[in-house]
Design a protein around this motif. Sequence first.
Motif, PDB file in Angstrom:
ATOM      1  N   ARG A  10       0.830  -1.208   0.000  1.00 30.12           N
ATOM      2  CA  ARG A  10       0.000   0.000   0.000  1.00 30.12           C
ATOM      3  C   ARG A  10       0.861   1.253   0.000  1.00 30.12           C
ATOM      4  O   ARG A  10       0.522   2.252  -0.626  1.00 30.12           O
ATOM      5  CB  ARG A  10      -0.927   0.001   1.213  1.00 30.12           C
ATOM      6  N   LYS A  11       1.975   1.192   0.709  1.00 29.49           N
ATOM      7  CA  LYS A  11       2.899   2.326   0.755  1.00 29.49           C
ATOM      8  C   LYS A  11       3.435   2.644  -0.637  1.00 29.49           C
ATOM      9  O   LYS A  11       3.720   3.796  -0.953  1.00 29.49           O
ATOM     10  CB  LYS A  11       4.051   2.002   1.709  1.00 29.49           C
ATOM     11  N   LEU A  12       3.545   1.614  -1.476  1.00 26.30           N
ATOM     12  CA  LEU A  12       4.009   1.806  -2.851  1.00 26.30           C
ATOM     13  C   LEU A  12       2.876   2.218  -3.793  1.00 26.30           C
ATOM     14  O   LEU A  12       3.106   2.450  -4.970  1.00 26.30           O
ATOM     15  CB  LEU A  12       4.668   0.527  -3.374  1.00 26.30           C
ATOM     16  N   GLY A  13       1.656   2.265  -3.271  1.00 21.61           N
ATOM     17  CA  GLY A  13       0.542   2.757  -4.081  1.00 21.61           C
ATOM     18  C   GLY A  13      -0.397   1.696  -4.604  1.00 21.61           C
ATOM     19  O   GLY A  13      -1.288   1.999  -5.399  1.00 21.61           O
ATOM     20  N   GLN A  14      -0.254   0.458  -4.179  1.00 21.89           N
ATOM     21  CA  GLN A  14      -1.153  -0.596  -4.634  1.00 21.89           C
ATOM     22  C   GLN A  14      -2.433  -0.537  -3.813  1.00 21.89           C
ATOM     23  O   GLN A  14      -2.403  -0.629  -2.586  1.00 21.89           O
ATOM     24  CB  GLN A  14      -0.476  -1.955  -4.497  1.00 21.89           C
ATOM     25  N   LEU A  15      -3.578  -0.390  -4.481  1.00 20.34           N
ATOM     26  CA  LEU A  15      -4.839  -0.201  -3.769  1.00 20.34           C
ATOM     27  C   LEU A  15      -5.333  -1.475  -3.101  1.00 20.34           C
ATOM     28  O   LEU A  15      -5.796  -1.451  -1.971  1.00 20.34           O
ATOM     29  CB  LEU A  15      -5.906   0.335  -4.731  1.00 20.34           C
ATOM     30  N   ASN A  16      -5.291  -2.592  -3.795  1.00 20.37           N
ATOM     31  CA  ASN A  16      -5.729  -3.875  -3.252  1.00 20.37           C
ATOM     32  C   ASN A  16      -4.536  -4.810  -3.201  1.00 20.37           C
ATOM     33  O   ASN A  16      -4.330  -5.609  -4.105  1.00 20.37           O
ATOM     34  CB  ASN A  16      -6.842  -4.484  -4.116  1.00 20.37           C
ATOM     35  N   PRO A  17      -3.729  -4.716  -2.155  1.00 19.65           N
ATOM     36  CA  PRO A  17      -2.497  -5.502  -2.112  1.00 19.65           C
ATOM     37  C   PRO A  17      -2.765  -6.998  -2.023  1.00 19.65           C
ATOM     38  O   PRO A  17      -3.639  -7.445  -1.287  1.00 19.65           O
ATOM     39  CB  PRO A  17      -1.792  -4.997  -0.865  1.00 19.65           C
ATOM     40  N   SER A  18      -2.028  -7.743  -2.811  1.00 18.71           N
ATOM     41  CA  SER A  18      -2.118  -9.199  -2.818  1.00 18.71           C
ATOM     42  C   SER A  18      -0.774  -9.737  -3.255  1.00 18.71           C
ATOM     43  O   SER A  18      -0.101  -9.164  -4.109  1.00 18.71           O
ATOM     44  CB  SER A  18      -3.207  -9.640  -3.793  1.00 18.71           C
ATOM     45  N   SER A  19      -0.366 -10.861  -2.668  1.00 16.90           N
ATOM     46  CA  SER A  19       0.919 -11.436  -3.037  1.00 16.90           C
ATOM     47  C   SER A  19       0.881 -12.060  -4.426  1.00 16.90           C
ATOM     48  O   SER A  19       1.907 -12.403  -4.984  1.00 16.90           O
ATOM     49  CB  SER A  19       1.349 -12.475  -2.005  1.00 16.90           C
ATOM     50  N   ILE A  20      -0.304 -12.198  -5.002  1.00 17.75           N
ATOM     51  CA  ILE A  20      -0.438 -12.769  -6.346  1.00 17.75           C
ATOM     52  C   ILE A  20      -0.133 -11.710  -7.405  1.00 17.75           C
ATOM     53  O   ILE A  20       0.414 -12.021  -8.462  1.00 17.75           O
ATOM     54  CB  ILE A  20      -1.858 -13.337  -6.538  1.00 17.75           C
ATOM     55  N   LYS A  21      -0.480 -10.479  -7.120  1.00 17.16           N
ATOM     56  CA  LYS A  21      -0.287  -9.400  -8.087  1.00 17.16           C
ATOM     57  C   LYS A  21       1.191  -9.032  -8.204  1.00 17.16           C
ATOM     58  O   LYS A  21       1.954  -9.199  -7.261  1.00 17.16           O
ATOM     59  CB  LYS A  21      -1.073  -8.161  -7.650  1.00 17.16           C
ATOM     60  N   PRO A  22       1.594  -8.510  -9.365  1.00 18.26           N
ATOM     61  CA  PRO A  22       2.990  -8.058  -9.501  1.00 18.26           C
ATOM     62  C   PRO A  22       3.243  -6.839  -8.619  1.00 18.26           C
ATOM     63  O   PRO A  22       2.318  -6.170  -8.162  1.00 18.26           O
ATOM     64  CB  PRO A  22       3.108  -7.699 -10.981  1.00 18.26           C
ATOM     65  N   TYR A  23       4.509  -6.558  -8.399  1.00 15.91           N
ATOM     66  CA  TYR A  23       4.867  -5.412  -7.570  1.00 15.91           C
ATOM     67  C   TYR A  23       4.487  -4.126  -8.293  1.00 15.91           C
ATOM     68  O   TYR A  23       4.620  -4.021  -9.511  1.00 15.91           O
ATOM     69  CB  TYR A  23       6.368  -5.408  -7.285  1.00 15.91           C
ATOM     70  N   PRO A  24       4.017  -3.137  -7.544  1.00 21.04           N
ATOM     71  CA  PRO A  24       3.665  -1.863  -8.168  1.00 21.04           C
ATOM     72  C   PRO A  24       4.918  -1.127  -8.658  1.00 21.04           C
ATOM     73  O   PRO A  24       6.029  -1.380  -8.193  1.00 21.04           O
ATOM     74  CB  PRO A  24       2.981  -1.083  -7.052  1.00 21.04           C
TER      75      PRO A  24
END
Length: 62
Positions: A10-24
């Motif tokens: 979230r600190k990097l700006g990802q709204l819905n953080p999930s370990s499946i998604k790529p890094y923002p």
Amino acid sequence: MILKAQRLRRKLGQLNPSSIKPYPKKPHRMRCTTYSRIILEIRALEFEAACVLDARLRYGRG
């Protein structure tokens, strides 16, 4: 572990953080070294959480 990794995402700006998604992508206001450090910390936390989950699935909760 996972909650801390999600907080860092979230600190990097990802709204819905999930370990499946790529890094923002790196935020415009953030230094490259800070971004790299956060990504490494996220990777370590997610890897540790995966190891704990794997151990629990293999050997039970004990």
